[in-house]
Design an enzyme around this catalytic site. Structure first.
Site, PDB file in Angstrom:
ATOM      1  N   GLU A   1      -9.721 -51.404  70.743  1.00 30.29           N
ATOM      2  CA  GLU A   1     -10.887 -51.705  69.896  1.00 30.29           C
ATOM      3  C   GLU A   1     -11.313 -50.399  69.236  1.00 30.29           C
ATOM      4  OE1 GLU A   1     -11.771 -54.714  69.411  1.00 30.29           O
ATOM      5  OE2 GLU A   1     -10.566 -55.608  70.986  1.00 30.29           O
TER       6      GLU A   1
ATOM      7  N   CYS B   1     -19.740 -49.264  66.196  1.00 32.55           N
ATOM      8  CA  CYS B   1     -18.429 -49.401  65.548  1.00 32.55           C
ATOM      9  C   CYS B   1     -18.489 -50.388  64.390  1.00 32.55           C
ATOM     10  CB  CYS B   1     -17.387 -49.848  66.562  1.00 32.55           C
ATOM     11  SG  CYS B   1     -17.853 -51.365  67.419  1.00 32.55           S
TER      12      CYS B   1
END
Ligand code: NAD
Length: 547
Positions: free
Chosen positions: A284, A318
């Site tokens: 990720e 993010c």
């Protein structure tokens, strides 16, 4: 390796700019640190005391720079021992009936919610984020637990189907835990990424060895303490600490699967090593996330969304927004309202819910953000708001910053800044906006705003991104635990949440049973006849829709 020392205890200074939360006592800090293996002999794994040897890392309170703990740095031998211990505990844990395992997380859910404020205290001291974000972060592990408590029985249940020969053969897919999963977590959501991803691996029957970021090891250690209070067997969930390149190789070489969250550059290193070891990895990674405002958007709502999307968690999410694309006709209206909101934001170091934005995670990271802004300005960008550090507020504060005239030859135009910095862009047609949004190596998250939902969804589908939110920035996608959330392009491999968020932590055993020897030619049977019969059988089964 930086900030190393060989002493394990440091006097904690008393002169303070900000009052550390009362719950973060020296006793609690020592208790948490004692969970980290710190010598190659492995003598500290009972968690009762710390040895006087081994290197440490100074973990600081971000708002003041005060050293909170000397965090032990795990040696390769410590890491190997952590895997041995986790593997021993996992052998028993995997034999527990799923319902018994899930009871642990049912109890943990309540403990996590009841302790949310204390958890937020720890998240804040180590990350410097504002309290509003810290308390949101505490909710992620309980939400993940809740989802998989409900869905794990269905997802982990053996799935039996008919085999190649009707009635006489069966084939059953049996989900088995991978073994011990290595989880590597970043500092921006240390509790959510450190605990939530591990919880899912544990529910599937695995053990876990977690490597948090050195800066933010306290809240995940606290999370493990709460899980053990809920009944998680001791030893099953281990923590090792250290700089990534020091810990990573031994961790990956001992793991049966790697769950990594962090930058794209590091993800590549992790993925290469996992590939060489022929183990699976979920990566990720970073983003350069666009927001497209369509010409029918409610500008006040879009501005409100952008304030969170750009400045939430001080721009260190993010999935946060670093590029905003606006139609020429609405540009000035959005810009003026957004700049006014940015300039009026309450930015402070405080352990209450007042501030709308907190600090960056460290002075090093503040310098990186400053470098991106300076580079953009040097190459012709204009600062509409902010643009400077705020040492008067704390060592790592940076102003909410809005830029105009950013191009892809600038650092802030092409690579992830990961701070409270955004670039505003004009577009003339929706096709142009979509092309600009897609003009990036990343593909983690995007946001599209418009009152005609069908049209907005149509635009969203054209964006090459693992997540796209319509009339929201990220929460709708990320908090939907039933659907996978991951990145495409250079933003990742695999996903968390959804069915695959759990099943990725399992291997599938295909248990096949043949009740009678009916396959292949019978002894003495003419092979031409056998082949004819077999081919006819294929046709019949298709016709009867048996296979
Ligand atoms: P990073 O890649 O520098 O570090 C992440 C973790 O990996 C840390 O624990 C670090 O110590 C460790 N690490 C570093 N080098 C390593 C190596 N060679 N081997 C093993 N481990 C190593 O990232 P960061 O700066 O800590 O975190 C910010 C980044 O994370 C941003 O790019 C952000 O977008 C990304 N992120 C992505 C998600 C997501 O879900 N996609 C979530 C949060 C953060």
């Amino acid at each position: 390796m930086s900030a190393h020392t060989t002493a394990h205890t440091t006097a904690r200074t008393t002169a303070r700019a900000t009052q550390r939360p009362a719950s973060v006592t020296d006793a609690l800090l020592d208790q948490l640190v004692a969970r980290v293996p710190s010598t190659s002999g492995g003598t500290l794994r009972d968690g009762s005391s710390l040895a006087s040897s081994g290197t440490t890392w100074k973990l600081t309170e971000v708002y003041t720079g005060e050293v909170l703990v000397e965090l032990p740095q795990s040696t390769p031998a410590d890491i190997e021992q952590a895997f041995v211990d986790a593997r021993a505990a996992q052998a028993e844990w995997s034999q527990w009936p799923l319902a018994k395992r899930l009871k642990v997380f049912n109890r943990a859910h309540a403990i996590f919610v009841d302790n949310a404020q204390k958890t937020a205290d720890l998240i804040q001291v180590e990350s410097g984020k504002n309290r509003r974000m810290a308390i949101e972060e505490t909710c992620d592990p309980p939400m993940v637990m809740s989802h998989y408590i409900k869905h794990a029985p269905r997802l982990l249940k053996p799935h039996k189907v008919g085999g190649p020969v009707p009635f006489l053969t069966t084939s059953t897919a049996i989900r088995q835990p991978k073994g011990v999963v290595g989880v590597i977590a970043p500092w921006n959501f240390p509790f959510a990424t450190g605990i939530s991803d591990a919880v899912t691996a544990l529910i599937a029957g695995n053990g876990v060895v977690l490597k948090p970021d050195n800066k933010t090891a306290l809240s995940p250690l606290w999370g493990i303490q709460m899980l053990e209070e809920a009944g998680l067997p001791k030893g099953l969930f281990q923590v090792v600490c250290g700089e990534g390149p020091d810990v990573g190789p031994t961790l990956i070489d001992n793991a049966n699967y790697v769950m990594f969250t962090g930058s794209t550059a590091t993800g590549r290193v992790i993925g290469e090593r996992a590939g060489r070891n022929l183990i699976g990895a979920c990566l990720e990674l970073g983003g350069k996330n666009p927001m497209i405002v369509l010409d029918d958007a409610d500008i006040d709502e879009a501005v409100q969304g952008a304030v969170f999307g750009v400045f939430g968690n001080t721009g260190q999410i993010c999935m946060h927004i670093e590029r905003v694309y606006l139609p020429e006709s609405r540009y000035a209206e959005f810009r003026d309202k957004f700049v006014a909101r940015a300039e009026g934001l309450d930015v402070r170091a405080s352990y209450d819910f007042g501030p709308e934005m907190g600090s960056l995670v460290s002075p090093d990271h503040r310098d990186r953000v400053q470098h991106h802004v300076d580079d953009a300005v040097a190459k012709g960008a204009t600062v509409l708001a902010g643009g400077k550090p705020r040492p008067d507020l704390g060592p790592a504060f940076f102003e909410p910053t809005i830029l105009e005239g950013v191009t892809t030859d600038m650092l802030a135009g092409a690579t992830e800044t990961f701070g409270p910095v955004v670039a505003l862009h004009r577009y003339h047609t929706v096709d142009e906006a979509v092309a600009l949004a897609n003009d990036t190596d990343y593909g983690l998250n995007a946001s599209v705003w418009g009152t005609d939902l069908e049209a907005a969804e149509g635009v969203a589908r054209r964006i090459h991104s693992g997540n796209v939110n319509v009339n929201d920035i990220l929460a709708t996608a990320f908090a939907s635990k039933g659907t996978p959330s991951g990145g495409v392009k250079q933003s990742g491999v695999g996903a968390r949440h959804g069915d695959q968020g759990l099943t990725k932590y399992t291997d599938v055993q295909n248990l096949a049973v043949l009740k009678k020897q009916v396959m292949g030619a019978r002894p003495g049977q003419n092979y031409d006849d056998y082949v004819k019969g077999m081919l006819q059988g294929l046709k019949m089964m298709r016709k009867a829709r048996i296979r």
